[in-house]
Design a protein around this motif. Structure first.
Motif, PDB file in Angstrom:
ATOM      1  N   SER A  30       0.854  -1.189   0.000  1.00 39.88           N
ATOM      2  CA  SER A  30       0.000   0.000   0.000  1.00 39.88           C
ATOM      3  C   SER A  30       0.884   1.231   0.000  1.00 39.88           C
ATOM      4  O   SER A  30       1.769   1.361   0.850  1.00 39.88           O
ATOM      5  N   ASP A  43      -4.176   2.568  -4.923  1.00 37.11           N
ATOM      6  CA  ASP A  43      -4.785   1.317  -4.482  1.00 37.11           C
ATOM      7  C   ASP A  43      -3.703   0.277  -4.226  1.00 37.11           C
ATOM      8  O   ASP A  43      -2.647   0.295  -4.872  1.00 37.11           O
ATOM      9  N   THR A  88      -1.293  -2.970  -4.196  1.00 36.80           N
ATOM     10  CA  THR A  88      -0.792  -3.914  -5.194  1.00 36.80           C
ATOM     11  C   THR A  88      -0.531  -5.250  -4.512  1.00 36.80           C
ATOM     12  O   THR A  88       0.153  -5.312  -3.484  1.00 36.80           O
ATOM     13  N   GLU A 135       0.101  -7.625  -9.232  1.00 34.19           N
ATOM     14  CA  GLU A 135      -1.195  -7.250  -9.787  1.00 34.19           C
ATOM     15  C   GLU A 135      -1.572  -5.852  -9.302  1.00 34.19           C
ATOM     16  O   GLU A 135      -2.319  -5.696  -8.332  1.00 34.19           O
ATOM     17  N   SER A 164      -3.525  -2.388  -9.120  1.00 31.37           N
ATOM     18  CA  SER A 164      -4.933  -2.082  -9.350  1.00 31.37           C
ATOM     19  C   SER A 164      -5.116  -1.368 -10.683  1.00 31.37           C
ATOM     20  O   SER A 164      -4.372  -0.445 -11.015  1.00 31.37           O
ATOM     21  N   GLU A 165      -6.082  -1.834 -11.464  1.00 28.14           N
ATOM     22  CA  GLU A 165      -6.467  -1.224 -12.740  1.00 28.14           C
ATOM     23  C   GLU A 165      -5.363  -1.285 -13.782  1.00 28.14           C
ATOM     24  O   GLU A 165      -5.388  -0.549 -14.764  1.00 28.14           O
TER      25      GLU A 165
END
Length: 349
Positions: free
Chosen positions: A121, A126, A128, A159, A161-162
């Motif tokens: 964070s 957001d 990861t 991964e 976010s977005e």
């Protein structure tokens, strides 16, 4: 006859005495070893708390959930459960768990295994999530400072976010104090099977370098290292090799760089490129005009290069100059590199 009978009776008695003595010695050794292990475990607990306190002084907090020290009789194991976290001024990393193991006779060399996932964070962004099949680290300490650090992560997957996931087969980083210098650190980074773009060729990256003045980073004194950078003419970096290979194209470079206090790079590199402009991967992700410009630049630069090889493949070599971040091959400008975020390091330290 009486003498022979006395001798026969005396032999078992002597044997029993020897057995009792041996058992007593084993018992004493076991008790002494147990005491030693528990003393070592208590010392490890105090050392852990000391390291945590030192981290707090550097604005770094480590929280070991459900902390346990195990491993009797030959190892010292620090076990941290799910939710264990590392917090810095800029980010927080939460782990699925952590186990650090040191042999009782070599407590300054620890092997650590990290349990997935890790959730990173960072400020307003957001979180990861990072997963892996196996992640372990080897840490060696000498004279209270980090002497060697090796981290290996198999099948890492990040991964954001977005954003599309970032996947690789293997990621490794190795740091060690340079045996030929009191201030330099040897760095080796390896990344195999990186998939920066789905369905595109995988990339293999390698970096081997020596960073002068980075020894204070090994002792955890980030602030001193950054202050040294900001008050000096720069930090020299000797690049033994940096290489990237993807599909039919490969780039390899070696040379010397200097990181200036403002984060800009200066230096010279000897660069070799195999393939040609047409074989460059990932260009489909750029706008057509940008892709064509990059192909033309590569083709033009390679036309002036000298014949060489990269891992047995035919290549062209040419010198690359970097001045205040501006990159050029001879008289051909190639672009400008952004400054390194030295200011952020200073704030974090």
């Amino acid at each position: 006859m009486a003498t022979d009978e006395q001798t026969v009776q005396r032999k078992p008695s002597r044997m029993r005495r020897r057995m009792l003595i041996m058992l007593a010695v084993v018992l004493v050794i076991a008790v002494a070893w147990s005491v030693f292990w528990f003393v070592a475990a208590a010392y490890s607990e105090r050392l852990y708390l000391q390291i945590v306190d030192q981290g707090i002084e550097q604005d770094v907090a480590f929280d070991c959930v459900d902390r346990r020290i195990e491993g009797y009789p030959f190892r010292i194991e620090l076990r941290c459960g799910e939710g264990t976290s590392l917090t810095t001024p800029d980010a927080t990393i939460e782990l699925g768990g952590l186990t650090a193991v040191a042999l009782i006779y070599d407590p300054w060399h620890a092997i650590t295994e990290l349990s997935a996932p890790a959730v990173v964070s960072e400020g307003p962004f957001d979180p990861t999530t990072i997963t892996w099949s196996l992640a372990h680290a080897s840490v060696a300490i000498s004279d209270g400072a980090l002497e060697r650090l090796s981290i290996s992560i198999e099948q890492p997957r990040a991964e954001p976010s977005e954003l599309p996931p970032l996947v690789a087969d293997l990621a490794e980083i190795h740091l060690r104090s340079d045996p030929n210098s009191n201030e330099a650190v040897n760095v080796a980074v390896r990344l195999d099977g990186l998939e920066p773009i789905a369905a595109a060729p995988k990339a293999d990256l390698m970096l081997v370098a020596t960073v002068d003045g980075a020894r204070s980073l090994m002792s955890g004194d980030t602030a001193s290292a950054v202050r040294r950078l900001l008050t000096s003419e720069g930090v020299p970096i000797k690049l033994t090799r940096v290489s990237v290979k993807a599909g039919q194209a490969a780039v390899s470079a070696a040379g010397n760089l200097v990181v200036r206090p403002n984060g800009m790079l200066d230096g010279q590199l000897n660069v070799a490129v195999s393939g040609d402009g047409a074989s460059l991967p990932y260009l489909d992700e750029l706008a057509p005009s940008q892709a064509d410009t990059l192909r033309n630049i590569v083709t033009t630069v390679l036309s002036f290069g000298q014949a060489t090889q990269i891992d047995g493949e035919a290549a062209r070599a040419f010198p690359l100059k970097i001045s205040s971040g501006r990159v050029s091959a001879g008289i051909i400008p190639l672009g400008k590199l952004p400054p390194l975020p030295i200011g952020l390091l200073a704030v974090g330290g």
